[in-house]
Design an enzyme around this catalytic site. Structure first.
Site, PDB file in Angstrom:
ATOM      1  N   GLU A  74      -6.686   4.672   8.030  1.00  0.00           N
ATOM      2  CA  GLU A  74      -6.491   6.104   7.776  1.00  0.00           C
ATOM      3  C   GLU A  74      -7.766   6.720   7.197  1.00  0.00           C
ATOM      4  OE1 GLU A  74      -2.912   5.525   5.543  1.00  0.00           O
ATOM      5  OE2 GLU A  74      -1.916   4.892   7.395  1.00  0.00           O
ATOM      6  N   HIS A  99      -9.393   1.312   4.961  1.00  0.00           N
ATOM      7  CA  HIS A  99      -8.110   1.429   5.668  1.00  0.00           C
ATOM      8  C   HIS A  99      -8.313   2.321   6.898  1.00  0.00           C
ATOM      9  CE1 HIS A  99      -3.968   2.476   6.599  1.00  0.00           C
ATOM     10  NE2 HIS A  99      -3.637   1.376   5.952  1.00  0.00           N
ATOM     11  N   GLY A 108       2.952   2.217  10.864  1.00  0.00           N
ATOM     12  CA  GLY A 108       3.919   3.300  10.718  1.00  0.00           C
ATOM     13  C   GLY A 108       4.640   3.650  12.008  1.00  0.00           C
ATOM     14  N   GLU A 164      -5.107  -4.881  10.604  1.00  0.00           N
ATOM     15  CA  GLU A 164      -4.057  -3.877  10.833  1.00  0.00           C
ATOM     16  C   GLU A 164      -4.314  -3.181  12.166  1.00  0.00           C
ATOM     17  OE1 GLU A 164      -2.206  -2.623   6.759  1.00  0.00           O
ATOM     18  OE2 GLU A 164      -3.767  -1.210   7.335  1.00  0.00           O
ATOM     19  N   LYS A 224       0.117   4.243  -0.288  1.00  0.00           N
ATOM     20  CA  LYS A 224      -0.524   5.424   0.314  1.00  0.00           C
ATOM     21  C   LYS A 224      -0.312   6.651  -0.602  1.00  0.00           C
ATOM     22  CE  LYS A 224      -0.126   3.186   4.761  1.00  0.00           C
ATOM     23  NZ  LYS A 224      -0.015   3.271   6.216  1.00  0.00           N
ATOM     24  N   ASN A 252       0.871  -1.174   0.000  1.00  0.00           N
ATOM     25  CA  ASN A 252       0.000   0.000   0.000  1.00  0.00           C
ATOM     26  C   ASN A 252       0.906   1.221   0.000  1.00  0.00           C
ATOM     27  OD1 ASN A 252      -1.785   2.058   0.499  1.00  0.00           O
ATOM     28  ND2 ASN A 252      -2.367   1.378   2.554  1.00  0.00           N
ATOM     29  N   SER A 254       3.827  -2.267  10.267  1.00  0.00           N
ATOM     30  CA  SER A 254       5.289  -2.366  10.451  1.00  0.00           C
ATOM     31  C   SER A 254       5.852  -3.729  10.053  1.00  0.00           C
ATOM     32  CB  SER A 254       5.689  -2.007  11.890  1.00  0.00           C
ATOM     33  OG  SER A 254       5.316  -0.675  12.182  1.00  0.00           O
TER      34      SER A 254
HETATM   35  P1  13P Z   1       3.342   0.336   7.685  1.00  0.00           P
HETATM   36  O1  13P Z   1       3.827  -0.941   7.051  1.00  0.00           O
HETATM   37  O2  13P Z   1       4.067   1.549   7.240  1.00  0.00           O
HETATM   38  O3  13P Z   1       3.247   0.212   9.183  1.00  0.00           O
HETATM   39  O4  13P Z   1       1.822   0.549   7.162  1.00  0.00           O
HETATM   40  C1  13P Z   1       0.921  -0.467   7.275  1.00  0.00           C
HETATM   41  C2  13P Z   1      -0.301  -0.100   6.504  1.00  0.00           C
HETATM   42  O5  13P Z   1      -1.057   0.774   6.899  1.00  0.00           O
HETATM   43  C3  13P Z   1      -0.554  -0.817   5.248  1.00  0.00           C
HETATM   44  O6  13P Z   1      -1.837  -0.561   4.782  1.00  0.00           O
END
Ligand code: 13P
Length: 255
Positions: free
Chosen positions: A101, A99, A177, A171, A14, A12, A217
């Site tokens: 976010e 997601h 992150g 997740e 983003k 992803n 992560s």
């Molecule tokens: P990270 O791998 O940067 O922690 O992000 C995970 C994520 O949100 C994938 O959709």
């Protein structure tokens, strides 16, 4: 690694990568994973890079294209939105929905995510539906309640056939992150809990077929241990998917 379900590892990206950067990444990735056959590999660039990446992976046998979101509607007066049919023009196969976010910043609800999942299936796109608890919810002992509500709400109305073609991404919000990965046991427990919900909602046979990715992560050095868990069927990777080397290493370390 001998798994009950075929692994699916998705990147992803983003809101990262210009078209030129996206092309450079995917060209390097194509070379780096050319020999990998045991994993479904998916890249999810921003909308603006879908067309270029789609062309770049045309010859690739093992990399598929995903989008990061789509509208619940099929066409019409929805300024700024993109529908499933538009994604299909670029041979998009998967679409990330709900997601954390988007749940946080766009206030997406479980009901909206369920409508998007239905719209994705109507266009033969496979949704990757994201669920996961916050740190406060986990520490407050509400993890199972939150996951049950999200799983039931976000997948409401799907048929068994559609469910089997749906991927779930677990997740934990506190692991995204942050560099804090769930322990393999925490991931396995949450995945097993989600699968048990699917068995209650659909049936045991359907639940056993659904692939559940872990996200938060994921790095080359923790991928193998996470993937070794019986209910972990892949990964949804953020930061480490932005470089071809680390994403390719995650994939190779997982098989
Ligand atoms: P990270 O791998 O940067 O922690 O992000 C995970 C994520 O949100 C994938 O959709």
């Amino acid at each position: 690694m001998n798994k009950e379900r075929r692994l699916i590892i998705a990147g992803n990206w983003k809101m990262n990568k210009t078209v030129a950067e996206a092309l450079s990444l995917v060209e390097d990735l194509t070379r780096a994973v050319a020999s990998v056959k045991e994993v479904d590999i998916v890249v999810c660039p921003p909308f603006t890079a879908l067309e270029s990446v789609s062309r770049a992976i045309l010859e690739s046998k093992n990399i598929k294209l995903g989008a990061q979101n789509m509208s619940e509607n099929h066409f019409g007066a929805f300024t700024g939105e993109i529908c499933a049919g538009m994604l299909k023009e670029f041979s998009v196969r998967y679409v990330i929905l709900g997601h954390s976010e988007r749940r946080q910043f766009q206030k997406e609800s479980d009901a909206l995510i369920a409508r998007k999942a239905a719209a994705a299936h109507a266009a033969s796109l496979k949704p990757i539906v994201c669920v996961g608890e916050t740190l406060a919810e986990r520490e407050g002992g509400q993890m199972e309640q939150v996951l049950e509500t999200q799983v039931r709400g976000s997948l409401a109305g799907l048929t068994k056939e559609q469910m089997v073609e749906t991927v779930i991404a677990y997740e934990p919000v506190w692991a995204i992150g942050t560099g804090k990965t769930a322990t393999t046991q925490q991931a396995q427990d949450a995945h097993a809990f989600i699968r048990a919900q699917l068995a209650k909602m659909f049936d045991e046979a359907t639940a056993r077929k659904v692939r559940i990715q872990y996200g938060g992560s994921v790095k080359p050095n923790n991928a193998q241990e996470l993937m070794s868990q019986p209910d972990v069927d892949g990964a949804l990777v953020g930061g480490a998917a932005l470089e071809s080397r680390s994403f390719a290493d995650i994939i190779k370390n997982s098989v």
